[in-house]
Design a protein around this motif. Structure first.
Motif, mmCIF file in Angstrom:
data_model
loop_
_atom_site.group_PDB
_atom_site.id
_atom_site.type_symbol
_atom_site.label_atom_id
_atom_site.label_comp_id
_atom_site.label_asym_id
_atom_site.label_seq_id
_atom_site.Cartn_x
_atom_site.Cartn_y
_atom_site.Cartn_z
ATOM 1 N N GLU A 1 56.808 19.284 46.873
ATOM 2 C CA GLU A 1 56.799 20.803 47.047
ATOM 3 C C GLU A 1 57.020 21.351 45.528
ATOM 4 N N GLN A 2 57.741 20.740 44.780
ATOM 5 C CA GLN A 2 57.894 21.469 43.273
ATOM 6 C C GLN A 2 56.517 21.188 42.583
ATOM 7 N N HIS A 3 55.555 20.343 42.917
ATOM 8 C CA HIS A 3 54.317 20.325 42.561
ATOM 9 C C HIS A 3 53.288 21.429 43.199
ATOM 10 N N ALA A 4 53.677 21.716 44.348
ATOM 11 C CA ALA A 4 52.978 22.726 45.046
ATOM 12 C C ALA A 4 53.157 24.183 44.217
ATOM 13 N N ASP A 5 54.628 24.347 43.975
ATOM 14 C CA ASP A 5 55.169 25.654 43.533
ATOM 15 C C ASP A 5 54.649 25.723 42.114
ATOM 16 N N PHE A 6 54.134 24.701 41.318
ATOM 17 C CA PHE A 6 53.898 24.658 39.974
ATOM 18 C C PHE A 6 52.251 24.858 40.028
ATOM 19 N N ASN A 7 51.376 24.738 41.240
ATOM 20 C CA ASN A 7 50.181 24.644 41.054
ATOM 21 C C ASN A 7 49.269 25.577 41.919
ATOM 22 N N LEU A 8 50.018 27.031 41.975
ATOM 23 C CA LEU A 8 49.639 27.976 42.930
ATOM 24 C C LEU A 8 48.193 28.609 42.368
ATOM 25 N N GLY A 9 48.034 28.527 41.037
ATOM 26 C CA GLY A 9 46.782 29.023 40.478
ATOM 27 C C GLY A 9 45.793 28.091 40.630
ATOM 28 N N GLU A 10 45.893 26.693 40.818
ATOM 29 C CA GLU A 10 44.846 25.464 40.690
ATOM 30 C C GLU A 10 44.759 25.186 41.975
ATOM 31 N N LYS A 11 43.573 25.694 42.829
ATOM 32 C CA LYS A 11 43.323 25.481 44.021
ATOM 33 C C LYS A 11 43.150 24.189 44.472
ATOM 34 N N ALA A 12 42.249 23.390 43.610
ATOM 35 C CA ALA A 12 41.996 21.846 43.916
ATOM 36 C C ALA A 12 42.889 21.097 43.956
ATOM 37 N N GLY A 13 43.910 21.318 42.936
ATOM 38 C CA GLY A 13 45.195 20.330 43.014
ATOM 39 C C GLY A 13 46.128 20.713 43.882
ATOM 40 N N LEU A 14 46.333 22.194 44.434
ATOM 41 C CA LEU A 14 47.093 22.499 45.253
ATOM 42 C C LEU A 14 46.671 21.751 46.511
ATOM 43 N N ALA A 15 45.338 21.902 47.077
ATOM 44 C CA ALA A 15 44.698 21.297 48.191
ATOM 45 C C ALA A 15 45.320 19.677 48.459
ATOM 46 N N GLN A 16 44.989 19.007 47.169
ATOM 47 C CA GLN A 16 45.505 17.308 47.315
ATOM 48 C C GLN A 16 46.894 17.280 47.531
ATOM 49 N N THR A 17 47.722 18.234 47.044
ATOM 50 C CA THR A 17 49.067 18.116 47.287
ATOM 51 C C THR A 17 49.466 18.479 48.583
ATOM 52 N N TYR A 18 48.755 19.559 49.094
ATOM 53 C CA TYR A 18 49.279 19.923 50.717
ATOM 54 C C TYR A 18 48.592 18.499 51.641
ATOM 55 N N ASN A 19 47.537 18.082 51.033
ATOM 56 C CA ASN A 19 47.166 16.848 51.990
ATOM 57 C C ASN A 19 48.298 15.846 51.882
ATOM 58 N N SER A 20 48.937 15.422 50.746
ATOM 59 C CA SER A 20 50.023 14.674 50.808
ATOM 60 C C SER A 20 51.198 15.163 51.678
ATOM 61 N N LEU A 21 51.422 16.354 51.593
ATOM 62 C CA LEU A 21 52.572 17.044 52.417
ATOM 63 C C LEU A 21 52.444 16.730 53.674
ATOM 64 N N GLY A 22 51.270 17.214 54.018
ATOM 65 C CA GLY A 22 50.956 16.977 55.674
ATOM 66 C C GLY A 22 51.482 15.529 56.013
ATOM 67 N N TYR A 23 51.259 14.449 55.176
ATOM 68 C CA TYR A 23 51.428 12.992 55.849
ATOM 69 C C TYR A 23 52.797 12.908 55.770
ATOM 70 N N VAL A 24 53.391 13.390 54.680
ATOM 71 C CA VAL A 24 54.838 13.226 54.454
ATOM 72 C C VAL A 24 55.654 13.740 55.401
ATOM 73 N N LYS A 25 55.230 15.061 55.838
ATOM 74 C CA LYS A 25 55.968 15.969 57.030
ATOM 75 C C LYS A 25 55.709 14.950 58.503
ATOM 76 N N HIS A 26 54.497 14.415 58.527
ATOM 77 C CA HIS A 26 54.230 13.795 59.654
ATOM 78 C C HIS A 26 55.169 12.509 59.773
ATOM 79 N N LEU A 27 55.527 11.938 58.705
ATOM 80 C CA LEU A 27 56.547 10.668 58.513
ATOM 81 C C LEU A 27 57.854 11.080 58.885
ATOM 82 N N LEU A 28 58.071 12.587 58.480
ATOM 83 C CA LEU A 28 59.410 13.156 58.619
ATOM 84 C C LEU A 28 59.868 13.514 60.194
ATOM 85 N N GLY A 29 58.699 13.571 60.991
ATOM 86 C CA GLY A 29 58.607 14.010 62.470
ATOM 87 C C GLY A 29 58.229 15.606 62.541
#
Length: 202
Positions: free
Chosen positions: A42-70
């Motif tokens: 989430e911190q990485h996402a906050d610091f990458n708002l201007g860089e869409k490619a990096g933010l996309a990769q972070t969101y991809n990982s966040l999706g999996y982590v959110k799944h693990l958290l239910g």
């Protein structure tokens, strides 16, 4: 009538295991500090708002982590954002960058037992590819309508396939399905025309 047979589910899972994505990379929940990982992403996402490619990769990982958290709906939202940002930021070669996000989405949909979309797509494929597959299309539309009775797309497809297969006059089932499809697709003139033809035959 079941939504998916045991054989179909087994075959689907076998295909999913062939995908390269977070779900197949053996990232085990018990080996991760999910709270710390979530905070860092989430911190990485906050610091990458201007860089869409990096933010996309972070969101991809966040999706999996959110799944693990239910939190499956949050996971779905992150993965969908990942796909959108990837398409926006990787204009020349986005397809190869979408392989992992689409793999994650396929697994998540499977985990959520969202089989209606799979059945619906299967039904349309049978219907569009050849008249030889009309009976299979009809069976799939019947199954998916058990799950989503008022879905406009599935009602429309079922009406079309009944119109093509039930040629006796009058066909009460075809007429009733055309009416049902029009109720869920009130702006579809093709359905209205088909109903008029059927009523004229009756």
């Amino acid at each position: 009538m079941t939504t998916m047979s045991l054989t179909e589910a087994t075959l689907l899972q076998a295909e999913l295991h062939k995908l390269e994505c977070h779900f197949t990379w053996k990232l085990k929940k018990e080996e991760l500090d999910l709270t710390d990982l979530l905070n860092r992403l989430e911190q990485h996402a906050d610091f990458n708002l201007g860089e869409k490619a990096g933010l996309a990769q972070t969101y991809n990982s966040l999706g999996y982590v959110k799944h693990l958290l239910g939190s499956s709906q949050d996971a779905l939202g992150y993965l969908q954002k990942c796909v959108e940002l990837t398409k926006e930021s990787r204009l020349d070669d986005c397809d190869k960058w979408l392989i992992v996000p689409y793999g994650n989405l396929a697994w998540l949909q499977y985990q959520l037992k969202c089989f209606s979309e799979l059945l619906g797509e299967k039904a349309w494929a049978y219907f569009k590819f050849s008249r030889k597959y009309y009976n299979q299309a009809k069976e799939c539309f019947e199954k998916v309508l058990e799950l989503e009775h008022m879905n406009a797309e599935w009602n429309c497809g079922y009406a079309f396939v009944l119109h093509r297969t039930e040629t006796q006059c009058p066909s009460v089932r075809t007429i009733n399905q055309l009416r049902q499809a029009i109720d869920t697709n009130p702006d579809n003139d093709e359905l209205k025309a088909l109903l008029a033809v059927r009523l004229g035959e009756a």
